[in-house]
Design an enzyme around this catalytic site. Structure first.
Site, PDB file in Angstrom:
ATOM      1  N   LYS A  89       6.634   2.967  17.237  1.00  0.00           N
ATOM      2  CA  LYS A  89       5.218   3.323  17.406  1.00  0.00           C
ATOM      3  C   LYS A  89       4.293   2.197  16.955  1.00  0.00           C
ATOM      4  CE  LYS A  89       4.588   3.937  12.890  1.00  0.00           C
ATOM      5  NZ  LYS A  89       3.539   3.404  11.994  1.00  0.00           N
TER       6      LYS A  89
ATOM      7  N   SER B  57       0.821  -1.212   0.000  1.00  0.00           N
ATOM      8  CA  SER B  57       0.000   0.000   0.000  1.00  0.00           C
ATOM      9  C   SER B  57       0.853   1.259   0.000  1.00  0.00           C
ATOM     10  CB  SER B  57      -0.945  -0.013   1.206  1.00  0.00           C
ATOM     11  OG  SER B  57      -0.236  -0.187   2.405  1.00  0.00           O
TER      12      SER B  57
ATOM     13  N   ALA C 176      -1.230   5.112   4.154  1.00  0.00           N
ATOM     14  CA  ALA C 176      -1.096   5.014   2.702  1.00  0.00           C
ATOM     15  C   ALA C 176      -2.370   5.403   1.964  1.00  0.00           C
ATOM     16  CB  ALA C 176      -0.670   3.598   2.319  1.00  0.00           C
TER      17      ALA C 176
END
Length: 341
Positions: free
Chosen positions: A190, A14, A139
């Site tokens: 993250k 993506s 994305a």
């Protein structure tokens, strides 16, 4: 009007597809390399990536293909491969990478070596120019032209300027940083906390709880990165808090989706299978816990999520431990060792 030089994007997932579109919309011919010939042919036929970005038209200047040698004729190469595949794909063609600009888009850490993607690129291609892109960059939203900003990080100032020039557009802005280590660590770490955020959302935990988890995640990941030599100020920007917020808040995030599926009662294997795309946070969690244990860095959320995923603990138990053991200072980036610091 001069013809612009082609640019390579390695990886037809993506994000690779969305970035290829951005480059093409700015007038750059793009060689989008992917391993699956059927996927490449589908994009050529219908101008859409049905597996990863259904409904998004792939620009005519994007040429999908499976010829890696052809892609590597380009001087600028964006690497959007899964962390587990990056070394395997590029090591056999290392002699083709000398002098090229290699910009990693992958937010992950290699198992066993604890190397970041740019460090693998340096190892495979020591004479290449290396950079990293990271930020709050879902994305699909990029592909749909939502206003978005990102960070290009490199010690090579000319490379930063070059990436800014080719990617800047009406809806996409690129900022520069010299803290490649911090930017790349932020992008990798993250993903772990996004799994926890998705899990908390599925369990209908309150907004106060979710906010606490995200904020303590920021303190925790910054503490680890500072111990590794990164700048704490990097985590106050797009690549740090910006990426953490979007990844921990959006159902479009792959890692959030995995956590949410776990909260609905699926096994980890079933959650990953349902998503159908790599969730880097699961791999990162394993290696990050091991490294934190080795270094003695206090990371209760990482320890707790690991226990949830692999040791049958509940998120309630993890949060209870967090409430008992966290330092009493709010901003503790410079307290690397433990809860008593």
């Amino acid at each position: 009007m001069s013809v612009k030089q082609p640019i390579a994007v390695l990886g037809g997932g993506s994000f690779g597809t969305a970035l290829a579109n951005l480059l093409a919309e700015n007038g750059h011919p793009v060689r989008l390399w992917m391993r699956d010939p059927e996927q490449a042919e589908a994009i050529r036929q219908v101008r859409e990536n049905p597996r990863y970005l259904r409904g998004i038209k792939v620009h005519q200047l994007v040429e999908p293909g499976c010829d890696l040698d052809l892609a590597l004729e380009c001087d600028m190469v964006f690497v959007a491969l899964p962390s587990s595949a990056l070394r395997h794909v590029l090591a056999p063609v290392a002699d083709r990478l000398t002098g090229k600009a290699l910009v990693s888009l992958t937010k992950g850490i290699e198992a066993h070596s604890f190397k970041l993607m740019s460090q693998i690129l340096e190892e495979v291609a020591p004479k290449a120019r290396i950079g990293v892109i990271s930020g709050p960059n879902l994305a699909r939203e990029i592909a749909e032209h939502a206003l978005t900003a990102t960070v290009i990080a490199s010690e090579d100032e000319a490379l930063c300027q070059q990436v800014q020039s080719i990617l800047h557009g009406r809806t996409f802005r690129v900022y520069a940083s010299r803290d490649r280590l911090g930017v790349e660590l932020a992008g990798a770490l993250k993903n772990v906390y996004a799994i926890m955020a998705g899990l908390a959302a599925a369990l209908n935990m309150g907004e106060n709880t979710r906010s606490m988890l995200i904020t303590r995640a920021l303190a925790e990941m910054t503490r680890f990165a500072v111990q590794q030599g990164a700048s704490p100020t990097t985590f106050m920007g797009l690549a740090g808090v910006g990426d953490l917020i979007v990844t921990c808040s959006s159902s479009k995030s792959r890692n959030y989706q995995v956590g949410h599926a776990l909260g609905e009662g699926l096994t980890l294997e079933a959650a990953i299978a349902r998503m159908g795309e790599t969730a880097e946070g699961v791999n990162t969690l394993r290696v990050l816990k091991e490294k934190a244990d080795e270094l003695g860095v206090y990371m209760p959320l990482v320890q707790g999520l690991y226990a949830v995923l692999f040791e049958s603990r509940t998120l309630d138990q993890v949060i209870a431990a967090l409430m008992r053991g966290e330092p009493k200072t709010d901003v503790d980036f410079y307290l690397p060792m433990g809860p008593e610091a």
